[in-house]
Write an enzyme that holds these catalytic residues in place. Structure first.
Site, mmCIF file in Angstrom:
data_model
loop_
_atom_site.group_PDB
_atom_site.id
_atom_site.type_symbol
_atom_site.label_atom_id
_atom_site.label_comp_id
_atom_site.label_asym_id
_atom_site.label_seq_id
_atom_site.Cartn_x
_atom_site.Cartn_y
_atom_site.Cartn_z
ATOM 1 N N HIS A 137 0.849 -1.197 0.000
ATOM 2 C CA HIS A 137 0.000 0.000 0.000
ATOM 3 C C HIS A 137 0.885 1.248 0.000
ATOM 4 C CE1 HIS A 137 -2.815 3.079 1.239
ATOM 5 N NE2 HIS A 137 -3.750 2.272 0.779
ATOM 6 N N GLU A 276 -3.669 1.997 -7.431
ATOM 7 C CA GLU A 276 -4.042 3.131 -6.587
ATOM 8 C C GLU A 276 -3.099 4.304 -6.832
ATOM 9 O OE1 GLU A 276 -6.459 1.825 -2.937
ATOM 10 O OE2 GLU A 276 -4.351 1.861 -2.399
HETATM 11 C C1 PEP Z 1 -6.539 3.973 0.060
HETATM 12 O O1 PEP Z 1 -5.898 4.573 0.909
HETATM 13 O O2 PEP Z 1 -6.193 2.858 -0.307
HETATM 14 C C2 PEP Z 1 -7.701 4.617 -0.541
HETATM 15 C C3 PEP Z 1 -8.098 4.204 -1.692
HETATM 16 O O3 PEP Z 1 -8.251 5.632 0.198
HETATM 17 P P1 PEP Z 1 -9.527 6.510 -0.223
HETATM 18 O O4 PEP Z 1 -10.592 5.567 -0.734
HETATM 19 O O5 PEP Z 1 -9.925 7.194 1.032
HETATM 20 O O6 PEP Z 1 -9.058 7.436 -1.296
#
Ligand code: PEP
Length: 363
Positions: A137, A276
């Site tokens: 992450h 992400e």
């Molecule tokens: C995350 O931190 O993996 C994430 C996707 O956070 P958010 O949905 O709050 O943007």
């Protein structure tokens, strides 16, 4: 029949025609149909008790939902309590869901036991009923580095005093590295004073902003988790700087190639990838656009196709994460390469996460 909005498929097959991936609607439970994965990463939020209450509210909202997979990712301290609650027999009886609810850990260490204060092994997670672990992450790859003080510690080691002492210690050693001695003498020379100060400032800043888990450490975690029978949500994504410098694909390719290196064919099916982009995550950020998500997911899937073949690439679940909310999940799920979401903030509210899990359903 599927009770969902047109073009938002709850279950589907993925085909590749004319070099393009597309989804073809399937009925829930059809052999080989893809089930989206909606995973909540609670990060450092929720006590065991408040986590349990959140899960209970969520299951009320999601009663009867069996066509998607749901992941709940409490902090380590909440795993055992939640494990007892969400194991299939309990949920099946209470809510008519359960076999599709999975317990996620937010991290794992790659060694199995020993003097690693504060770390948790894959074996320990498996022993309490964890199904899947989030690895790589961006909080761990990059963001948390600034709290650990690597930057100031490197800057201190590049000070004149520290290097002078190190040099004299080094010179007393029988097996001293002559190249290291030469480099230190060079750095400590009067005329290189500015070089040393510049290096300390540059590296200190770099490490303050970026130091976190390396691709190598992430890869060791992936291998350790998979070998222990845990499934993995492997996170990757570029920061704003990389996107602005057109380095997104290069960076993602490095993260994926290195992070998944050496995963045996028999275990690759236990990997889910989450794309992400760092700039799209968290409060105040905007999610990536439909086009950006689509382009990157196709890139990742094509890379997986090169590494593991077309059949596997069609079926691997690739999630999107970054400000997924009830009002954008249906649109995101229309993207041919997207198989669900890794959700941060919105997973902390049962109504929001419940609506995300129910994406596309006509109530
Ligand atoms: C995350 O931190 O993996 C994430 C996707 O956070 P958010 O949905 O709050 O943007």
């Amino acid at each position: 029949m599927n009770n969902s909005s047109p073009n938002v498929y709850r279950n589907y097959y993925r085909l590749r025609t004319a070099n393009q991936w597309r989804k073809v609607q399937a009925e829930s439970g059809e052999p080989g149909a893809i089930r989206p994965y909606l995973a909540g990463n609670w990060k450092m939020n929720m006590t065991p008790r408040s986590g349990l209450a959140l899960a209970a509210r969520l299951f009320d909202i999601c009663k009867g939902i069996k066509d998607v997979d749901i992941g709940l990712g409490p902090p380590f301290t909440g795993l055992s309590t939640l494990a007892e609650y969400i194991k299939p027999d309990f949920l099946k009886a209470e809510y008519d869901i359960g076999r599709n609810v999975f317990l996620l850990a937010q991290d794992v260490f790659f060694e199995s036991k020993g003097a690693f204060t504060g770390e948790i092994s894959a074996e320990m997670l498996a022993a309490i009923g964890v199904d899947r672990v989030i690895i790589g992450h961006s909080d761990r790859r990059a963001n948390l580095g600034k709290y650990f003080g690597f930057g100031s510690s490197v800057a201190r080691r590049l000070s004149n005093d520290f290097l002078t002492q190190s040099l004299s210690r080094l010179k007393q050693k029988d097996d001293a590295d002559s190249k290291a001695i030469m480099a230190l003498e060079h750095l400590l020379a009067k005329e290189n004073e500015d070089v040393l100060a510049g290096l300390a400032s540059f590296l200190g800043g770099e490490l303050r902003d970026r130091a976190g888990e390396s691709d190598e450490a992430i890869n060791r975690k992936v291998l350790a988790a998979l070998e222990q029978g845990l499934q993995v949500i492997f996170c990757c994504g570029e920061n704003r700087e990389a996107r602005e410098n057109n380095e997104t694909f290069k960076l993602l390719e490095r993260q994926i190639r290195m992070g998944l290196e050496g995963v045996p064919q028999r275990l690759i099916h236990d990997v889910v990838i989450a794309y992400e982009p760092l700039w799209a995550i968290g409060v105040g950020a905007k999610p990536a656009t439909h086009e950006q998500i689509s382009e990157v997911h196709d890139f990742i899937r094509n890379l997986i196709m090169d590494l593991h073949g077309e059949q596997f690439a069609a079926s691997i679940r690739i999630l999107y994460g970054g400000n997924v909310k009830p009002d954008n999940i249906a649109d995101i799920m229309t993207i041919a390469g997207v198989d669900g979401a890794l959700v941060g903030g919105a997973s902390l509210k049962a109504t929001d996460f419940g609506q995300i899990v129910r994406f596309g359903l006509i109530d």
